[in-house]
Design a protein around this motif. Structure first.
Motif, PDB file in Angstrom:
ATOM      1  N   UNK A   1     -97.562  37.010   3.694  1.00 43.47           N
ATOM      2  CA  UNK A   1     -98.547  36.764   4.737  1.00 43.47           C
ATOM      3  C   UNK A   1     -97.889  37.013   6.084  1.00 43.47           C
ATOM      4  N   UNK A   2     -98.699  37.103   7.080  1.00 39.60           N
ATOM      5  CA  UNK A   2     -98.186  37.355   8.417  1.00 39.60           C
ATOM      6  C   UNK A   2     -97.458  36.126   8.923  1.00 39.60           C
ATOM      7  N   UNK A   3     -96.287  36.330   9.485  1.00 44.08           N
ATOM      8  CA  UNK A   3     -95.470  35.215   9.920  1.00 44.08           C
ATOM      9  C   UNK A   3     -96.058  34.553  11.161  1.00 44.08           C
ATOM     10  N   UNK A   4     -95.968  33.207  11.181  1.00 40.46           N
ATOM     11  CA  UNK A   4     -96.391  32.461  12.358  1.00 40.46           C
ATOM     12  C   UNK A   4     -95.232  32.213  13.312  1.00 40.46           C
ATOM     13  N   UNK A   5     -94.048  32.681  12.947  1.00 38.84           N
ATOM     14  CA  UNK A   5     -92.864  32.430  13.755  1.00 38.84           C
ATOM     15  C   UNK A   5     -92.664  33.588  14.723  1.00 38.84           C
ATOM     16  N   UNK A   6     -92.827  33.299  15.980  1.00 39.08           N
ATOM     17  CA  UNK A   6     -92.710  34.320  17.015  1.00 39.08           C
ATOM     18  C   UNK A   6     -91.497  33.996  17.877  1.00 39.08           C
ATOM     19  N   UNK A   7     -90.388  34.675  17.609  1.00 40.80           N
ATOM     20  CA  UNK A   7     -89.149  34.443  18.363  1.00 40.80           C
ATOM     21  C   UNK A   7     -88.953  35.601  19.327  1.00 40.80           C
ATOM     22  N   UNK A   8     -88.893  35.284  20.585  1.00 41.97           N
ATOM     23  CA  UNK A   8     -88.769  36.347  21.575  1.00 41.97           C
ATOM     24  C   UNK A   8     -87.323  36.820  21.681  1.00 41.97           C
ATOM     25  N   UNK A   9     -87.179  38.098  21.987  1.00 40.49           N
ATOM     26  CA  UNK A   9     -85.859  38.666  22.227  1.00 40.49           C
ATOM     27  C   UNK A   9     -85.189  37.991  23.424  1.00 40.49           C
ATOM     28  N   UNK A  10     -85.989  37.666  24.434  1.00 39.42           N
ATOM     29  CA  UNK A  10     -85.436  37.063  25.653  1.00 39.42           C
ATOM     30  C   UNK A  10     -84.760  35.731  25.357  1.00 39.42           C
ATOM     31  N   UNK A  11     -85.354  34.944  24.449  1.00 39.33           N
ATOM     32  CA  UNK A  11     -84.771  33.639  24.116  1.00 39.33           C
ATOM     33  C   UNK A  11     -83.393  33.806  23.488  1.00 39.33           C
ATOM     34  N   UNK A  12     -83.287  34.714  22.521  1.00 40.36           N
ATOM     35  CA  UNK A  12     -82.006  34.918  21.849  1.00 40.36           C
ATOM     36  C   UNK A  12     -80.954  35.464  22.803  1.00 40.36           C
ATOM     37  N   UNK A  13     -81.346  36.418  23.630  1.00 42.48           N
ATOM     38  CA  UNK A  13     -80.361  36.987  24.565  1.00 42.48           C
ATOM     39  C   UNK A  13     -80.007  36.020  25.688  1.00 42.48           C
ATOM     40  N   UNK A  14     -80.899  35.106  25.992  1.00 47.60           N
ATOM     41  CA  UNK A  14     -80.561  34.064  26.966  1.00 47.60           C
ATOM     42  C   UNK A  14     -79.372  33.247  26.465  1.00 47.60           C
ATOM     43  N   UNK A  15     -79.389  32.886  25.183  1.00 44.64           N
ATOM     44  CA  UNK A  15     -78.277  32.127  24.622  1.00 44.64           C
ATOM     45  C   UNK A  15     -77.027  32.990  24.494  1.00 44.64           C
TER      46      UNK A  15
END
Length: 495
Positions: free
Chosen positions: A279-293
């Motif tokens: 099924x389509x994932x409900x988890x939306x992780x932005x690239x900006x969040x990961x690169x911020x860390x």
């Protein structure tokens, strides 16, 4: 012609043929019942013929039918034993005013005397079918599970349904819920729903609960059960906000063991989400969040390396604390890089890591035993590039090796000895493949330098001999030339 008395006698009986779900069907009739014995054997002896090394097709088909027949009979006896145990404790009267027969699809059936007043008082279905006083005969045909039907009838005689359901498993209660809903046994439906709302579910049970509740016509209270699975849109947080909180907690955790354990958990969950195709994932992780860390870890790493490089020998305690911080931030960055690669977002980080000239210089000023965790990041990227999991331009790939290859060479011995998570062969293969993606002239420069280093360092240097051999063949055994129209010409020097 039937006599009026016979007709009158027949009219006094209410015979209801009920298919699965209690749908009336006058064309259904019960299959012949097998002869009942007071003490059914625990096992069935089937005559067997002498083994034949080369059985005919007819013999093989006969054997298969014999096995199926034996399995069917044994299954029927097991069902009979279970139903007998249920009936042994059932509060049914010796003589009732309703003769109720329940028959399975395989012909197994059970009959019992029950009270009309109980059926009518508990079930809106029976209240409709048994309106007239007197004796009645009811048949329920083609049941999926006779045992569950009988247990539902037993439940109708109980005053404390909640107590009766305690200790039952989820699958049994789902079966009771289905039958209770079909005969409109409202108290039974509510008791089953209360049970399901209160008990934990396994993953398999969770799927069955959702399936059953979506198929049955149930009261609004059934929606409460699914609240543990479905959040209200107004109260649910954005997945990116939740992930940001989790990443912050892990990266700043004080307990090192707990930090490593939670890294594994979050990585596994994110990987399951990435690989899920049902099924389509409900988890939306932005690239900006990961690169911020990633930028935060890089900043902290540069700061710690700068301080460690400037600490004199008289402040060994401070130096030790800083070295611990360096290893910690490097480990955090490795974890983030793994997430980026798994989610196919790591191409930008290759360029970011290749441009860390200042960090590379500071790295060379720190003892190898403290800095080798940083070189693992370079190894990660080379393995991903070598596998085709990171697609970056050749100038970025060359810049990556120009900045970090010497550091990787220097730290490789420590990486092997101190890091159980390092697969030596995997790193060597990834590094070699990365080098072979570069233009031939750059391959030559890198591999000749490696050749000299390997002769002096041996096992403390990555063994990329296979890449060296490929470069050699490309350069001297089979050469390619390309004209302006991209026509290839091959010169094979082996002849």
């Amino acid at each position: 012609m039937a006599s009026p008395n016979n007709n009158k006698s027949k009219n006094q009986l209410v015979s209801t043929m009920i298919k699965q779900g209690f749908i009336s069907n006058p064309y259904l009739s019960p299959s012949p019942s097998p002869p009942r014995t007071s003490n059914p054997p625990s096992s069935i002896q089937i005559p067997t013929r002498p083994s034949n090394p080369s059985p005919t097709l007819f013999e093989m088909m006969s054997e298969e039918q014999t096995r199926e027949s034996k399995h069917s009979l044994e299954s029927r006896y097991r069902t009979q034993e279970r139903v007998s145990r249920v009936l042994a404790d059932a509060p049914f009267p010796a003589v009732g005013d309703v003769r109720l027969t329940i028959a399975a699809r395989d012909g197994f059936k059970v009959s019992m005397d029950v009270h009309r007043i109980v059926l009518v008082g508990r079930s809106r279905f029976f209240a409709e079918k048994l309106k007239r006083n007197g004796s009645h005969s009811v048949e329920i045909l083609d049941c999926d599970d006779v045992e569950v039907y009988v247990e539902t009838l037993v439940l109708m005689y109980c005053d404390d349904l909640k107590k009766r359901l305690m200790g039952e498993n989820v699958n049994k209660v789902l079966g009771l819920l289905k039958i209770s809903s079909a005969i409109m046994f409202d108290d039974g439906v509510l008791a089953c729903l209360e049970y399901l709302e209160a008990v934990p579910w396994s993953q398999q049970e969770e799927e069955k609960v959702v399936s059953h509740l979506s198929q049955l016509q149930l009261p609004d209270s059934a929606a409460d059960i699914l609240q543990r699975l479905v959040a209200e849109p107004s109260t649910s947080s954005r997945s990116d906000d939740i992930l940001q909180r989790l990443l912050t907690g892990v990266l700043h955790a004080k307990d090192d063991k707990a930090r490593k354990e939670m890294k594994k958990v979050i990585s596994r969950l994110l990987r399951e989400n990435t690989n899920s195709s049902s099924h389509e994932s409900n988890l939306d992780i932005s690239r900006d969040t990961l690169y911020h860390f990633c930028h935060r870890c890089l900043t902290s790493l540069i700061l710690s390396l700068s301080e460690a490089a400037s600490v004199d020998d008289n402040r060994q305690q401070d130096r030790g604390v800083l070295m611990g911080e360096i290893a910690r931030e490097a480990d955090n960055l490795q974890w983030l890089v793994d997430i980026l690669i798994d989610r196919k977002m790591g191409d930008e980080f290759v360029k970011l890591w290749a441009e860390q000239k200042e960090l590379s210089i500071l790295h060379s000023k720190i003892p190898t035993m403290y800095r080798h965790e940083i070189s693992k990041i370079t190894a990660q990227l080379c393995v991903a590039i070598g596998r085709g999991n990171l697609l970056v331009p050749k100038d970025v790939r060359y810049c990556l090796l120009s900045t970090w290859l010497e550091s990787l060479y220097d730290d490789f011995g420590w990486m092997k000895r101190a890091g159980r998570s390092i697969d030596k062969k995997l790193v060597e293969e990834g590094l070699g493949q990365t080098i072979l993606t570069l233009p031939l002239a750059q391959q030559q420069t890198i591999l000749l330098n490696w050749f000299d280093r390997f002769l002096n360092k041996g096992d403390d240097c990555p063994n990329i001999q296979r890449a060296f051999e490929v470069w050699w063949r490309r350069s001297f055994v089979k050469q390619y030339t390309v004209d302006s129209q991209l026509q290839l010409a091959i010169f094979d020097y082996t002849e």
